[in-house]
Design a protein around this motif. Sequence first.
Motif, PDB file in Angstrom:
ATOM      1  N   ARG A  61       0.838  -1.212   0.000  1.00  0.00           N
ATOM      2  CA  ARG A  61       0.000   0.000   0.000  1.00  0.00           C
ATOM      3  C   ARG A  61       0.866   1.252   0.000  1.00  0.00           C
ATOM      4  O   ARG A  61       0.591   2.223  -0.711  1.00  0.00           O
ATOM      5  N   LEU A  62       1.938   1.248   0.798  1.00  0.00           N
ATOM      6  CA  LEU A  62       2.829   2.410   0.830  1.00  0.00           C
ATOM      7  C   LEU A  62       3.470   2.649  -0.529  1.00  0.00           C
ATOM      8  O   LEU A  62       3.530   3.784  -1.007  1.00  0.00           O
ATOM      9  N   ILE A  63       3.961   1.583  -1.168  1.00  0.00           N
ATOM     10  CA  ILE A  63       4.627   1.725  -2.470  1.00  0.00           C
ATOM     11  C   ILE A  63       3.664   2.292  -3.509  1.00  0.00           C
ATOM     12  O   ILE A  63       4.003   3.225  -4.256  1.00  0.00           O
ATOM     13  N   LEU A  64       2.461   1.755  -3.561  1.00  0.00           N
ATOM     14  CA  LEU A  64       1.486   2.241  -4.546  1.00  0.00           C
ATOM     15  C   LEU A  64       1.065   3.678  -4.255  1.00  0.00           C
ATOM     16  O   LEU A  64       0.873   4.474  -5.190  1.00  0.00           O
ATOM     17  N   MET A  65       0.915   4.020  -2.977  1.00  0.00           N
ATOM     18  CA  MET A  65       0.538   5.397  -2.639  1.00  0.00           C
ATOM     19  C   MET A  65       1.681   6.370  -2.927  1.00  0.00           C
ATOM     20  O   MET A  65       1.445   7.510  -3.334  1.00  0.00           O
ATOM     21  N   GLN A  66       2.918   5.927  -2.740  1.00  0.00           N
ATOM     22  CA  GLN A  66       4.057   6.782  -3.061  1.00  0.00           C
ATOM     23  C   GLN A  66       4.099   7.076  -4.555  1.00  0.00           C
ATOM     24  O   GLN A  66       4.363   8.204  -4.983  1.00  0.00           O
ATOM     25  N   ALA A  82      -0.504   5.565   5.245  1.00  0.00           N
ATOM     26  CA  ALA A  82       0.198   4.357   4.807  1.00  0.00           C
ATOM     27  C   ALA A  82       1.620   4.334   5.351  1.00  0.00           C
ATOM     28  O   ALA A  82       2.110   3.295   5.821  1.00  0.00           O
ATOM     29  N   GLU A  83       2.280   5.488   5.322  1.00  0.00           N
ATOM     30  CA  GLU A  83       3.652   5.569   5.823  1.00  0.00           C
ATOM     31  C   GLU A  83       3.691   5.374   7.331  1.00  0.00           C
ATOM     32  O   GLU A  83       4.594   4.723   7.868  1.00  0.00           O
ATOM     33  N   GLU A  84       2.708   5.916   8.023  1.00  0.00           N
ATOM     34  CA  GLU A  84       2.653   5.778   9.479  1.00  0.00           C
ATOM     35  C   GLU A  84       2.526   4.312   9.870  1.00  0.00           C
ATOM     36  O   GLU A  84       3.180   3.840  10.813  1.00  0.00           O
ATOM     37  N   ASP A  85       1.694   3.573   9.140  1.00  0.00           N
ATOM     38  CA  ASP A  85       1.524   2.143   9.423  1.00  0.00           C
ATOM     39  C   ASP A  85       2.829   1.379   9.229  1.00  0.00           C
ATOM     40  O   ASP A  85       3.205   0.533  10.041  1.00  0.00           O
ATOM     41  N   VAL A  86       3.534   1.670   8.124  1.00  0.00           N
ATOM     42  CA  VAL A  86       4.755   0.927   7.818  1.00  0.00           C
ATOM     43  C   VAL A  86       5.870   1.285   8.799  1.00  0.00           C
ATOM     44  O   VAL A  86       6.637   0.418   9.236  1.00  0.00           O
ATOM     45  N   LYS A  99      10.503   4.134  -0.125  1.00  0.00           N
ATOM     46  CA  LYS A  99       9.854   5.310  -0.697  1.00  0.00           C
ATOM     47  C   LYS A  99      10.684   5.910  -1.833  1.00  0.00           C
ATOM     48  O   LYS A  99      10.151   6.254  -2.899  1.00  0.00           O
ATOM     49  N   ASP A 100      11.992   6.040  -1.611  1.00  0.00           N
ATOM     50  CA  ASP A 100      12.854   6.620  -2.645  1.00  0.00           C
ATOM     51  C   ASP A 100      12.882   5.750  -3.898  1.00  0.00           C
ATOM     52  O   ASP A 100      12.863   6.259  -5.022  1.00  0.00           O
ATOM     53  N   MET A 101      12.915   4.442  -3.703  1.00  0.00           N
ATOM     54  CA  MET A 101      12.962   3.533  -4.845  1.00  0.00           C
ATOM     55  C   MET A 101      11.666   3.604  -5.652  1.00  0.00           C
ATOM     56  O   MET A 101      11.686   3.641  -6.891  1.00  0.00           O
ATOM     57  N   ALA A 102      10.532   3.637  -4.957  1.00  0.00           N
ATOM     58  CA  ALA A 102       9.242   3.753  -5.638  1.00  0.00           C
ATOM     59  C   ALA A 102       9.138   5.082  -6.381  1.00  0.00           C
ATOM     60  O   ALA A 102       8.639   5.136  -7.511  1.00  0.00           O
ATOM     61  N   SER A 103       9.621   6.158  -5.772  1.00  0.00           N
ATOM     62  CA  SER A 103       9.576   7.479  -6.405  1.00  0.00           C
ATOM     63  C   SER A 103      10.416   7.506  -7.682  1.00  0.00           C
ATOM     64  O   SER A 103      10.003   8.051  -8.713  1.00  0.00           O
ATOM     65  N   LYS A 104      11.605   6.904  -7.622  1.00  0.00           N
ATOM     66  CA  LYS A 104      12.476   6.896  -8.805  1.00  0.00           C
ATOM     67  C   LYS A 104      11.873   6.060  -9.926  1.00  0.00           C
ATOM     68  O   LYS A 104      11.960   6.417 -11.102  1.00  0.00           O
TER      69      LYS A 104
END
Length: 317
Positions: free
Chosen positions: A29-34, A53-57, A70-75
């Motif tokens: 969920r965090l990766i997709l939301m990022q 989502a980030e708070e949960d992770v 997060k950085d990897m998903a953003s890139k």
Amino acid sequence: PNVCAQRERASVMAGWLQRPASGNDTVRRLILMQCRSLGNESDSTIERDLHYAEEDVRGCLDDELVDVLKDMASKCMQSCDFARYADRKNPCVFLYNLAAMPSMRSRHTYQDALLMKHTRLLKMVSPDQETWTVSLILTVLNVDYEKVMGQPSLQAAFSLAVRRAIAAVAGEGSSVEDVSVDLWAGAAIDVGIRPPRAGGRTAEEMHAALVGATPASLSVALEAAFREGGAALSAARGSGGPVHVGEIRQTPSLVSARTDAIFKVCAHGAWLEQNTRDWDGSQGGTLTGAAWGYKHSMQEDLDVVNRHSELMGFDEE
């Protein structure tokens, strides 16, 4: 403290049972939301969902690992955005692309994401070096892929030839059984090599041997494997000369099953978001049928995300 465990205890104290959140689902969920957040920073709803989502992770994982995810998903998302912009055919956009070079920026951003996977993520989620393997992506040209993909026996023979070639280049102790291949569209082949089961060589030693490989040296090994395959591979050859390696699209890198799964969720999650945006924005193409490729690609990427989400290994943490 583990946020997922806290919520489970709170639900029991309140007199009702709540199904504990899956670690893999929480990270997915965090990766997709990022990915969704990139380019939508002004949307307060998306930013709020990303915060939750980030708070949960962060309640379940180390902060440094969350930052890498997060950085990897953003890139990966930035790479998709650049790549899709480079594909636009509008003459004005074409002139802009000559100056901005989005295609090159897409490749560089994707390589940055891969570098994070190989250098930072690997040691965080797979500290045991016995779980490491070597991965590379290459293109093999002058092959009739329509026939190869359409005939299971020919596909098996072609895959065996590629595995023989890689094992030969990997050096002493490597065998066909240690090599796996995954055929993609567009002549790309995803190759994985594990250390010999009999021991004697580590993944790092195999990586050092493969880093020195070139398209020319791989082509020599591949042609030898094709000759060994004989008549079974004659139908796989194209008409433009000998079968050869066109390029090493991803240089040999150390990976693990977990890092591969996590990166596939990031990369295909980014393309899922990009194709969703393109599908939503192609109203006219929906009527003419020109945009249905986005819909098809969305489903393909969703299948990859769902399949590899279960392999990320966060349910055990």
